[in-house]
Scaffold this active site. Structure first.
Site, short mmCIF file in Angstrom:
data_model
loop_
_atom_site.label_atom_id
_atom_site.label_comp_id
_atom_site.label_asym_id
_atom_site.label_seq_id
_atom_site.Cartn_x
_atom_site.Cartn_y
_atom_site.Cartn_z
NE ARG A 40 1.80 1.04 9.64
CZ ARG A 40 0.79 1.86 9.91
NH1 ARG A 40 0.77 2.54 11.04
NH2 ARG A 40 -0.23 1.98 9.08
CB ILE B 89 0.68 3.46 5.03
CG1 ILE B 89 1.43 2.22 5.48
CG2 ILE B 89 0.34 4.30 6.24
CD1 ILE B 89 2.75 2.56 6.24
CB SER B 90 -2.90 -1.10 4.58
OG SER B 90 -3.04 -0.99 3.20
CE LYS B 91 -8.21 -1.52 10.02
NZ LYS B 91 -9.27 -1.26 10.99
#
Ligand code: SAH
Length: 234
Positions: A54, A80-82
């Protein structure tokens, strides 16, 4: 939200995780262990999360936060989503399946992180992005992973992507007022769709849609926070 950043500033390739201070695989594994303690997270999703770096998908200045459970700016006002939300959405897509889904559609490629996970979990993945700057950035960031089953498309995803339809799974990373009819139509019978939907001002929920031979069953789940689904390509 991050200030807009021209695509030309996107990194050519993932670099060393500046500021991580530890071996990134070990930090990533610690994140996976935390996610494993959440209910309903599929083990294949955890395995994929352990493999995809990531930190390589976020700005080097933010790499030290890449394995925390937080959303991060990726440029052009997008995020960017968690990881816990990504793990939850992917688990919802895969739950109860004996085989990996053959065909997946992602709306909102963004930096390409979730697309890389999907490519490890599904046969063929089509990921659509409307912002050329992010589409190009994702292509650059994904190149080192050489995911031959992942197709990146610059298009308005509100129309889905009819040329590869139907899809066994569809996942959206941007919230609209409804699930667009095109997505429902392009979902295969037996297929699963997960998308954030804006149900009130400032309120998004995760909507789970299952298509059966009889029709579509929709269930609203927990509250989430996503960027808006927008029209057109720019
Ligand atoms: N899955 C992404 C999350 C990106 S944020 C990741 O892992 O980074 C959501 C993305 O949806 C943004 O990049 C935004 O530009 C995109 N988006 C919003 N509306 C869209 C549309 N109609 N078609 C395609 N992409 C869209």
């Amino acid at each position: 939200m991050a200030p807009a950043r021209p695509a030309s500033q996107a990194r050519a390739a993932p670099t060393a995780p500046a500021g991580l201070g530890l071996d990134s695989a070990a930090v990533r594994q610690a994140m996976v262990q935390r996610l494993a303690s959440l209910p309903g997270i599929e083990s294949v999703v955890l395995a994929a999360l352990a493999e995809v770096p990531r930190h390589a998908f976020v700005d080097p200045a933010l790499a030290n936060q890449a394995y925390q459970d937080t959303s991060l700016p990726i440029g052009l006002g997008q995020t960017i989503s968690k990881p816990s939300v990504v793990a939850r959405m992917l688990s919802l897509l895969l739950q109860g399946r004996a085989e990996p889904p053959a065909k997946a559609l992602e709306i909102g490629t963004g930096c390409g992180y979730q697309a890389a996970l999907l490519a490890r979990l599904c046969g063929t993945v089509v990921s659509v992005e409307r912002l050329k700057g992010l589409h190009d950035k994702a292509r650059t960031l994904l190149r080192p992973l050489a995911l031959r089953n992942l197709h990146l498309v610059l298009a308005d995803g509100t129309q889905g992507y009819p040329s590869y339809a139907p899809y066994d799974v569809i996942v959206a990373a941007a919230a609209g007022p409804e699930v667009p009819a095109a997505w429902l139509a392009q979902l295969a019978p037996g297929g699963t769709l997960v998308a954030p939907v804006q149900v009130a001002v400032g309120k998004h929920v995760l909507r789970l849609v299952k298509r059966t031979r009889q029709g579509w069953q929709q269930t609203d789940l927990e509250e989430v926070r996503f960027v808006p689904l927008k029209f057109g390509v720019i």
